[in-house]
Write an enzyme that holds these catalytic residues in place. Sequence first.
Site, PDB file in Angstrom:
ATOM      1  N   ASP A 219       0.871  -1.174   0.000  1.00  0.00           N
ATOM      2  CA  ASP A 219       0.000   0.000   0.000  1.00  0.00           C
ATOM      3  C   ASP A 219       0.911   1.228   0.000  1.00  0.00           C
ATOM      4  OD1 ASP A 219      -2.327   1.583   0.280  1.00  0.00           O
ATOM      5  OD2 ASP A 219      -1.958   1.730   2.430  1.00  0.00           O
TER       6      ASP A 219
ATOM      7  N   ASP B 218      -1.223  -0.811   5.948  1.00  0.00           N
ATOM      8  CA  ASP B 218      -1.421  -0.240   7.285  1.00  0.00           C
ATOM      9  C   ASP B 218      -2.741  -0.667   7.901  1.00  0.00           C
ATOM     10  OD1 ASP B 218      -3.131   1.146   5.700  1.00  0.00           O
ATOM     11  OD2 ASP B 218      -2.389   3.139   6.193  1.00  0.00           O
TER      12      ASP B 218
ATOM     13  N   ASP C 272      -6.814  -2.392   3.631  1.00  0.00           N
ATOM     14  CA  ASP C 272      -6.076  -3.522   3.073  1.00  0.00           C
ATOM     15  C   ASP C 272      -6.439  -4.858   3.709  1.00  0.00           C
ATOM     16  OD1 ASP C 272      -4.485  -1.584   1.615  1.00  0.00           O
ATOM     17  OD2 ASP C 272      -3.492  -1.173   3.504  1.00  0.00           O
TER      18      ASP C 272
END
Length: 1147
Positions: free
Chosen positions: A484, A809, A813
């Site tokens: 990410d 994080d 996700d």
Amino acid sequence: MGENPAKSHYAKLNQGEENEMEIFGYKTQCCRKALCIAGYILSCGALLLLFYWKPEWDVWANCVPCSLEEADVVLLRTTDEFRIYSRKSVTWISVSGIIKSRLDYPSIAEEDSIFNKALMKPSLQVKSIQVQKIRYVWNIYAKQFQKVGALEDHHTCSAIHDKFGSGLTCKEQSLRRVICGPNTIDVPVIPIWKLLIKEVLNPFYVFQLFSVCLWFAEDYMEYAAAIIIMSLLSISLTVYDLRQQSVKLQRLVESHNNIMVTVCRNKEGIQELESHHLVPGDMMVLKEGKALLPCDAILISGQCIVNESMLTGESIPVTKTQLPYADNLKPWRMHCAEDYKKHVLFCGTEVIQTKGDDRGVVKAVVLQTGFNTAKGDLVRSILYPKPMNFKLYRDALRFLMCLIALATIGMIYTVCVFALNGEEAGEVVKKALDVVTIAVPPALPAALTTGIIYTQRRLKKKGIFCISPQRINMCGQLNLICFDKTGTLTEDGLDLWGLLPSEGNCFQDVHRFPTDHNLPWGQVFRAMVTCHSLIVLEGKIQGDPLDVKMFEATNWVKDLHTPHLLDLDLKPTASVEGIAILHQFPFSSALQRMSVIAQETGGEKQVFTKGAPETVATLCRAETVPPNFESKLLFYTAQGFRVIGVACKSLQVEKQSTDLTREEVESDLTFLGLLIMENRLKRETKPVLEELSAAHIRSVMVTGDNIQTAVTVARNAGMISPTNRVILVEANKIPGSFSASVTWKPLEENKTEDYGILVRVKLMMQQENKVEMLLLLNSTVFARMSPSQKASLVEDFQKLDYFVGMCGDGANDCGALKVAHAGISLSEQEASVASPFTSRTPSIACVPELIREGRAALVTSFCMFKYMALYSTIQYLGVLLLYWQLNSFGNYQFLFQDLAITTVIGMTMSFTEAYPKLVPYRPPSQLISPPLLLSVILNILFSLGMQIFGFIMVQKQSWYSKTDIYSHMKNTSSVSSLGLPGVTDGGPTEMDNGYKSYENTTVWLLSTINCLIIALVFSKGKPFRQPIYTNYVFVLVLVGQLGVCLFLVFADIDDLYSKMDLVLLISLFLLLLQEAIIENRTLWLLLKTTFQYRSKSHYKRLQRMLEQDSAWPPLNKTFFSDSVAVSVEEDMGCHSNPTFDSSEDAL
């Protein structure tokens, strides 16, 4: 026996969902059941144990196939590659106590409701099964089992408002409660006795029990006692860990089960009740103040601000708005598309603030209860984890089958030898069974997990926590990592760098923060003050970091008691008292924007919108957008800034703010300018990515941000070389079609190098499309990706045979972290439960650390497997050799090898730590591979040769006597130890256990020292583990054990054992030479090139295909995904991505 699905006998449960299963109907037959009970008794429970391990055999033996409608037992089979079976009994739910007469039918259950379709009349019973905590009822009309505990998906937005807006009647609620069950996520703490029985019935411990019983029968009590003690210790530790996990999970959910809620009853008004009484369709009334949500619910009036950190891992408050009253025929989820979550309050999340509608009421319709909820789904994923599919575990099972086959051969040999020599039948059986416990070592599974346990401890010391230890070995095979961007590669917080205002259709001078003069009062200032979702919690402004930075730049504050914003900075340019935010359309990742309706004190209503600049520009009137909009946007995004577009309009409509649709509000806007946010790289990012690149591990960025910003961050991080030409591939779904248009164009024309990176934006093609496969093979940046697309992307990479890691994080996700081979969360929130690995330090430095430890653990598992397999084979060959003379090892000889040698080596070999440098290739992932098989076979031949040589040589000595085992002691003293030819200084011992012979002593010493040699040879060091000499404990153990063996060698019979010593030295030299040759990577790569071996991995085959395609990549062209076909041929060459140019091929 397998399944032959007939239409009425077979169906699919949860079709198209992640937990899809096949379901087969069976009816219990009394005569079959009676025969099985007789079998249980006659087999002393062995048949029952077999059925416990194989539930499908239990069903096939006790039942006959029938239609699902007639079934009293169902057999479930997963549709994944594991095809795991489970057995469930059909139960009946009676509702006769609720429905008193036929007149009650329509008032209690609607005609199109599952509650009506499942009700059998006139018996008033419902047929149900429960699978993984979810209840399914039999739909009489559809002839299938259907999930209950959730509101049906076919309801439209208006139907939800109309049918459930007034609440359910008491009878409706009672019927639903009986059929759906209680609204609880009930995870009882499993009793210790249940955990103990389940653990003891593991095939591994059953085999150990069999071995121990056999050893006791042969008076091999010492090792049997040692195995019992180790097994009890292992079982106790496992049961303790399982019990602790059960207690933790129970604590996680217990707070949800006993909450007092307010519900609205049709015709009966407001009631207070406990949350476990809630059912789908109930109308909840949310009061002011903080509250935990006991179910999933659809907000139909008012607004809520909730903390969803339990689900997302991010404690940023989220605003929920009411479901629109859309009068159309679309189901409500389809009407709301990806934004449906903005109207759903999820179970387990915390309501922080509520804001009532015009009547001051906040209402929500119960959507899902119990384990159907979002929290229930998370708990079920912990209770029923997806099985791991890893070659090592499959190959280990195959190798065990080979050892069992070897044991079978040994049993036949033993029976023949002892039977032909007239031994008693009982003795023959014991000797034959003994071969099984020798050839298949009971300690093998424990030895394989030892390395993983030690690795888990080392990871914990480095701040990396693991809740799925089986995945550690998988980390050693990772060859692609998805990252990410925001909060992972870059700093979590954003800084407001500047503002580029627009007036008329022209951009003005950039206003820098905070160095420039104060921003003048105007529409842009109003947008910055109002267009956010910030709240005041415990005296502090909280919300999205971008919103916080934007609002703080205005020097305004948010009132603690009203929805107004009060200006406390007395500036002559500001002539307004405050602004009230009347209504909010929260940010949507699908729409890429948010909007608010605001009103100045005494002023008119206005709309303010902010979001992705390209999206906001399309909503504005063309005459208000500057002609150089795209060039300005490119200028700032190319420097790595995050750019936000801002727009507004005056609202003249007479409707209430809450009655306006998003489409009405977000149209004909006036473009106000661009907010420019700065997002810096973390200092660890570039070194880590360089380390991964040097190790030929591909790095991919997956972000929801702007494409140009993502490319710039990728360049700054080193994911894209400065000399590479970047190609933008944009795919958009064609309305009304399942295909997508794919446009290829260079992002920069001034680069002369060959293409290096493909960038994909909004790719929404079919998963099996060949064009998408080629994009997956070469793309490095995937921009404008929604959370669901991130998870799909990871799965698509896995289909190309990549081993995929995902590092994020935790905010958006979670889905990708869950489906990846190794998900690494940088968030310590509760959502990390969904991720196998969690790093205490929010930095991607944990990624190479995890790969290093994974590689070391994988190599350790291989070493331990080879050692345990060869140790048992060496002992097996020695015993069979001695069986030829009706002899065997003594109990203390077995004890020394099993306990003092193998057990201690197994415990200390795994102490070797990971090598600090990542090499550009991975350790092998297959046990059934040429190097390993060749290594094992050659070692077996060496061991067999050594033992036969010793066996023959001792018989050729001048003093050898088959009957007089003390013939060599005419003029010498002797030493007695460990079941060797037992002697004392005065002569022979009084008792003879029948094992004493020169052949016995020779073969045992050779096999024992051979075990030490292979332990040394198989203890691999570089390139995946530290050199063996760094494992001080292991080296000291080996030296000590070798010293004992050498003492036994040289203690007596000088001439014979001098020769044996020579044989051992030659053997050690040959084994070391053999391993050096077999484990030589360059040699195997040369052999593969010579014999034209090619990897069978899907992505490797695609690379070979691209080598011969001179037209790749197609520039300045547009394709349609369903018109492009790509054939994959195994005999084609390779075109590799310059950023990921790996020489690696799987062995």
